[in-house]
Design an enzyme around this catalytic site. Sequence first.
Site, PDB file in Angstrom:
ATOM      1  CB  ILE A   1       1.590  17.806 -24.062  1.00 30.43           C
ATOM      2  CG1 ILE A   1       0.069  17.702 -23.982  1.00 30.43           C
ATOM      3  CG2 ILE A   1       2.136  16.881 -25.134  1.00 30.43           C
ATOM      4  CD1 ILE A   1      -0.442  16.323 -23.746  1.00 30.43           C
TER       5      ILE A   1
ATOM      6  CE1 TYR B   1       8.332   0.383 -14.136  1.00 29.67           C
ATOM      7  CE2 TYR B   1       8.259   1.144 -16.406  1.00 29.67           C
ATOM      8  CZ  TYR B   1       7.794   0.309 -15.407  1.00 29.67           C
ATOM      9  OH  TYR B   1       6.789  -0.594 -15.677  1.00 29.67           O
TER      10      TYR B   1
ATOM     11  CG  LEU C   1      -0.916  11.181 -21.206  1.00 34.47           C
ATOM     12  CD1 LEU C   1      -0.504  12.594 -20.878  1.00 34.47           C
ATOM     13  CD2 LEU C   1      -0.403  10.791 -22.594  1.00 34.47           C
TER      14      LEU C   1
ATOM     15  CG  LEU D   1      -1.998  -1.147   1.183  1.00 35.40           C
ATOM     16  CD1 LEU D   1      -2.961  -1.018   2.359  1.00 35.40           C
ATOM     17  CD2 LEU D   1      -2.779  -1.248  -0.128  1.00 35.40           C
ATOM     18  CB  THR D   2       3.512   2.418  -2.336  1.00 34.10           C
ATOM     19  OG1 THR D   2       2.831   2.207  -3.589  1.00 34.10           O
ATOM     20  CG2 THR D   2       4.431   1.238  -2.044  1.00 34.10           C
TER      21      THR D   2
ATOM     22  CB  THR E   1       7.191  -2.626 -18.816  1.00 34.56           C
ATOM     23  OG1 THR E   1       7.130  -1.578 -19.772  1.00 34.56           O
ATOM     24  CG2 THR E   1       8.579  -2.571 -18.182  1.00 34.56           C
ATOM     25  CG  ASP E   2       6.114  -1.585 -24.087  1.00 32.66           C
ATOM     26  OD1 ASP E   2       6.254  -0.989 -22.994  1.00 32.66           O
ATOM     27  OD2 ASP E   2       5.412  -1.132 -25.021  1.00 32.66           O
ATOM     28  CD  GLU E   3       7.904   2.298 -20.057  1.00 31.79           C
ATOM     29  OE1 GLU E   3       8.794   3.001 -19.575  1.00 31.79           O
ATOM     30  OE2 GLU E   3       6.689   2.494 -19.835  1.00 31.79           O
TER      31      GLU E   3
ATOM     32  CB  ILE F   1       7.979  -7.663  -2.485  1.00 27.34           C
ATOM     33  CG1 ILE F   1       8.281  -6.365  -3.239  1.00 27.34           C
ATOM     34  CG2 ILE F   1       6.550  -8.116  -2.726  1.00 27.34           C
ATOM     35  CD1 ILE F   1       8.305  -6.526  -4.754  1.00 27.34           C
TER      36      ILE F   1
ATOM     37  CE  LYS G   1       8.499  -4.415 -14.281  1.00 27.38           C
ATOM     38  NZ  LYS G   1       7.662  -5.062 -13.221  1.00 27.38           N
TER      39      LYS G   1
HETATM   40  P1  NAD Z   1       0.813   0.568  -9.861  1.00 24.01           P
HETATM   41  O1  NAD Z   1       1.882   1.551  -9.540  1.00 24.01           O
HETATM   42  O2  NAD Z   1      -0.581   1.049 -10.130  1.00 24.01           O
HETATM   43  O3  NAD Z   1       0.688  -0.500  -8.669  1.00 24.01           O
HETATM   44  C1  NAD Z   1       1.795  -1.071  -8.047  1.00 24.01           C
HETATM   45  C2  NAD Z   1       1.320  -1.784  -6.793  1.00 24.01           C
HETATM   46  O4  NAD Z   1       2.474  -2.386  -6.171  1.00 24.01           O
HETATM   47  C3  NAD Z   1       0.689  -0.852  -5.749  1.00 24.01           C
HETATM   48  O5  NAD Z   1      -0.483  -1.418  -5.220  1.00 24.01           O
HETATM   49  C4  NAD Z   1       1.776  -0.716  -4.688  1.00 24.01           C
HETATM   50  O6  NAD Z   1       1.252  -0.488  -3.385  1.00 24.01           O
HETATM   51  C5  NAD Z   1       2.466  -2.068  -4.793  1.00 24.01           C
HETATM   52  N1  NAD Z   1       3.858  -2.010  -4.325  1.00 24.01           N
HETATM   53  C6  NAD Z   1       4.811  -1.119  -4.678  1.00 24.01           C
HETATM   54  N2  NAD Z   1       5.956  -1.360  -4.021  1.00 24.01           N
HETATM   55  C7  NAD Z   1       5.724  -2.465  -3.251  1.00 24.01           C
HETATM   56  C8  NAD Z   1       6.526  -3.216  -2.358  1.00 24.01           C
HETATM   57  N3  NAD Z   1       7.798  -2.877  -2.109  1.00 24.01           N
HETATM   58  N4  NAD Z   1       5.986  -4.291  -1.751  1.00 24.01           N
HETATM   59  C9  NAD Z   1       4.680  -4.654  -1.993  1.00 24.01           C
HETATM   60  N5  NAD Z   1       3.880  -3.955  -2.811  1.00 24.01           N
HETATM   61  C10 NAD Z   1       4.392  -2.882  -3.444  1.00 24.01           C
HETATM   62  O7  NAD Z   1       1.383  -0.278 -11.081  1.00 24.01           O
HETATM   63  P2  NAD Z   1       0.633  -0.922 -12.336  1.00 24.01           P
HETATM   64  O8  NAD Z   1       0.535   0.097 -13.394  1.00 24.01           O
HETATM   65  O9  NAD Z   1      -0.569  -1.633 -11.861  1.00 24.01           O
HETATM   66  O10 NAD Z   1       1.738  -1.976 -12.792  1.00 24.01           O
HETATM   67  C11 NAD Z   1       1.758  -3.295 -12.266  1.00 24.01           C
HETATM   68  C12 NAD Z   1       2.879  -4.065 -12.909  1.00 24.01           C
HETATM   69  O11 NAD Z   1       2.705  -4.099 -14.331  1.00 24.01           O
HETATM   70  C13 NAD Z   1       4.264  -3.470 -12.674  1.00 24.01           C
HETATM   71  O12 NAD Z   1       5.171  -4.525 -12.470  1.00 24.01           O
HETATM   72  C14 NAD Z   1       4.571  -2.729 -13.967  1.00 24.01           C
HETATM   73  O13 NAD Z   1       5.955  -2.669 -14.191  1.00 24.01           O
HETATM   74  C15 NAD Z   1       3.867  -3.616 -14.974  1.00 24.01           C
HETATM   75  N6  NAD Z   1       3.421  -2.940 -16.207  1.00 24.01           N
HETATM   76  C16 NAD Z   1       2.658  -1.798 -16.130  1.00 24.01           C
HETATM   77  C17 NAD Z   1       2.204  -1.215 -17.313  1.00 24.01           C
HETATM   78  C18 NAD Z   1       1.317   0.007 -17.288  1.00 24.01           C
HETATM   79  O14 NAD Z   1       1.005   0.564 -18.346  1.00 24.01           O
HETATM   80  N7  NAD Z   1       0.855   0.481 -16.130  1.00 24.01           N
HETATM   81  C19 NAD Z   1       2.540  -1.769 -18.562  1.00 24.01           C
HETATM   82  C20 NAD Z   1       3.320  -2.930 -18.572  1.00 24.01           C
HETATM   83  C21 NAD Z   1       3.748  -3.511 -17.400  1.00 24.01           C
HETATM   84  P1  TYD Z   2       3.026   7.598 -18.845  1.00 22.07           P
HETATM   85  O1  TYD Z   2       1.545   7.464 -18.679  1.00 22.07           O
HETATM   86  O2  TYD Z   2       3.828   8.157 -17.729  1.00 22.07           O
HETATM   87  O3  TYD Z   2       3.566   6.168 -19.289  1.00 22.07           O
HETATM   88  P2  TYD Z   2       5.058   5.731 -19.833  1.00 22.07           P
HETATM   89  O4  TYD Z   2       6.007   6.828 -19.562  1.00 22.07           O
HETATM   90  O5  TYD Z   2       5.345   4.529 -19.009  1.00 22.07           O
HETATM   91  O6  TYD Z   2       4.872   5.446 -21.285  1.00 22.07           O
HETATM   92  O7  TYD Z   2       3.298   8.514 -20.118  1.00 22.07           O
HETATM   93  C1  TYD Z   2       2.757   8.184 -21.395  1.00 22.07           C
HETATM   94  C2  TYD Z   2       3.312   9.184 -22.393  1.00 22.07           C
HETATM   95  O8  TYD Z   2       2.795  10.486 -22.075  1.00 22.07           O
HETATM   96  C3  TYD Z   2       4.817   9.330 -22.348  1.00 22.07           C
HETATM   97  O9  TYD Z   2       5.301   9.557 -23.662  1.00 22.07           O
HETATM   98  C4  TYD Z   2       5.045  10.558 -21.484  1.00 22.07           C
HETATM   99  C5  TYD Z   2       3.847  11.411 -21.795  1.00 22.07           C
HETATM  100  N1  TYD Z   2       3.359  12.288 -20.700  1.00 22.07           N
HETATM  101  C6  TYD Z   2       3.097  13.650 -20.957  1.00 22.07           C
HETATM  102  O10 TYD Z   2       3.270  14.140 -22.076  1.00 22.07           O
HETATM  103  N2  TYD Z   2       2.651  14.406 -19.916  1.00 22.07           N
HETATM  104  C7  TYD Z   2       2.458  13.915 -18.660  1.00 22.07           C
HETATM  105  O11 TYD Z   2       2.056  14.678 -17.755  1.00 22.07           O
HETATM  106  C8  TYD Z   2       2.705  12.516 -18.430  1.00 22.07           C
HETATM  107  C9  TYD Z   2       2.509  11.919 -17.065  1.00 22.07           C
HETATM  108  C10 TYD Z   2       3.158  11.740 -19.482  1.00 22.07           C
END
Ligand code: NAD
Ligand code: TYD
Length: 351
Positions: free
Chosen positions: A213, A157, A197, A37-38, A132-134, A62, A161
């Site tokens: 943006i 980040y 975003l 619960l961060t 992630t694809d990143e 974790i 990953k």
């Molecule tokens: P999020 O930030 O919304 O949620 C992360 C969760 O992990 C939160 O509930 C947080 O409390 C918990 N957490 C963080 N640090 C922790 C710790 N030390 N111990 C236990 N719990 C902890 O993230 P999300 O967007 O739901 O992403 C989930 C996963 O999917 C991540 O591994 C991320 O890298 C991956 N992912 C996300 C996206 C995306 O677009 N959001 C895309 C591809 C992969």
């Molecule tokens: P984001 O949602 O942070 O995802 P990621 O960086 O993991 O792709 O950002 C999506 C895209 O939007 C990215 O190219 C960064 C851009 N962005 C903005 O232009 N303004 C913003 O305020 C944020 C948060 C992201």
Amino acid sequence: MQKTILITGGAGFIGSHVIRLFINKYPDYKIVNLDALTYAGNLENLEDISSKDNYRFEKGDITDAELVNTLFKKYAFDGVIHLAAESHVDRSISDPGTFIKTNILGTVNLLNAARNFWKDNFENKRFYHISTDEVYGSLGNEGFFSETTAYDPRSPYSASKASSDHLVRAYLHTYKLPVVITNCSNNYGPNQFPEKLIPLAINNIKHNKPIPIYGKGENIRDWLYVIDHANAVDLVFHKGKNGETYNIGGNNERTNIALIHKLCEIADRKLGRKPGVSSKLITFVKDRAGHDLRYAIDSSKIQNELGWKPSVTFDEGIEKTIEWYLQNEGWMNRIIDGSYEKYYENQYEKR
Ligand code: NAD
Ligand code: TYD
């Protein structure tokens, strides 16, 4: 078949959708959600399923190896679906250390616990790492990331990953731990923390605040509806092959500026504004450091081998998403507390 599954990060955006799917679809499974619960974790995301018999919540970190081991002993997990992570690129730029700790050390703790508890008897066990694809870096105007693209992470980040992915594969090769990894493109949908975003823009449009943006808005992302990601997780967890990696993507590339114009257009309609009113809020701000230009995924492997495909079009998904944020103002308002305001000020207003 009964199974006890540890899902980490289940109170976050994607994790909460994965938990809901598993709880409802597999009443015979016991699902244990371990989440620290961060700022990004929110139990309100799971309110509808939290009193189900097959759900347990454990608040914990974790990075605490002892706690992770204790939970393995307490529940005797058959499988792990690991989503807990620090997930926001901008926060990784200002505070890389937290990302290294959670995303790398946290993952190693889980790998060690699985290996020690399963004692090299890996039958019917599975460690599923969500990535992630990143990790693949940044594309030019052409091409797609595939499962064989070389890793080239460029933000703290994505580097954290990528490290965790390498460690997961190292445990496969060294200890034969039965692992599977997926690398997914940008998710959107309900319950996403408004630092990302799409929810940030919807919230700002609603409150007539500038929509920031980065740069010229020419960066491209591939967007996938979060429930389609959850469906892919279900499929890979049950049908994926040990040791394999699957890329998941929406085949739905947009420049950020085109995406925001689309959001503004829908929001104008839903909020009863004249066409063009919301887009006046678009404000170009200083670019993100090291901003990756383009992500695009070739998801043919998971489509051909496991039969996955997105269930909604982008037009359907984004319409549902905007509707959800407009209908759930309370959810948003409860998240926007003092620490969010402080983050926002540092990120956007002090530049
Ligand atoms: P999020 O930030 O919304 O949620 C992360 C969760 O992990 C939160 O509930 C947080 O409390 C918990 N957490 C963080 N640090 C922790 C710790 N030390 N111990 C236990 N719990 C902890 O993230 P999300 O967007 O739901 O992403 C989930 C996963 O999917 C991540 O591994 C991320 O890298 C991956 N992912 C996300 C996206 C995306 O677009 N959001 C895309 C591809 C992969
Ligand atoms: P984001 O949602 O942070 O995802 P990621 O960086 O993991 O792709 O950002 C999506 C895209 O939007 C990215 O190219 C960064 C851009 N962005 C903005 O232009 N303004 C913003 O305020 C944020 C948060 C992201």
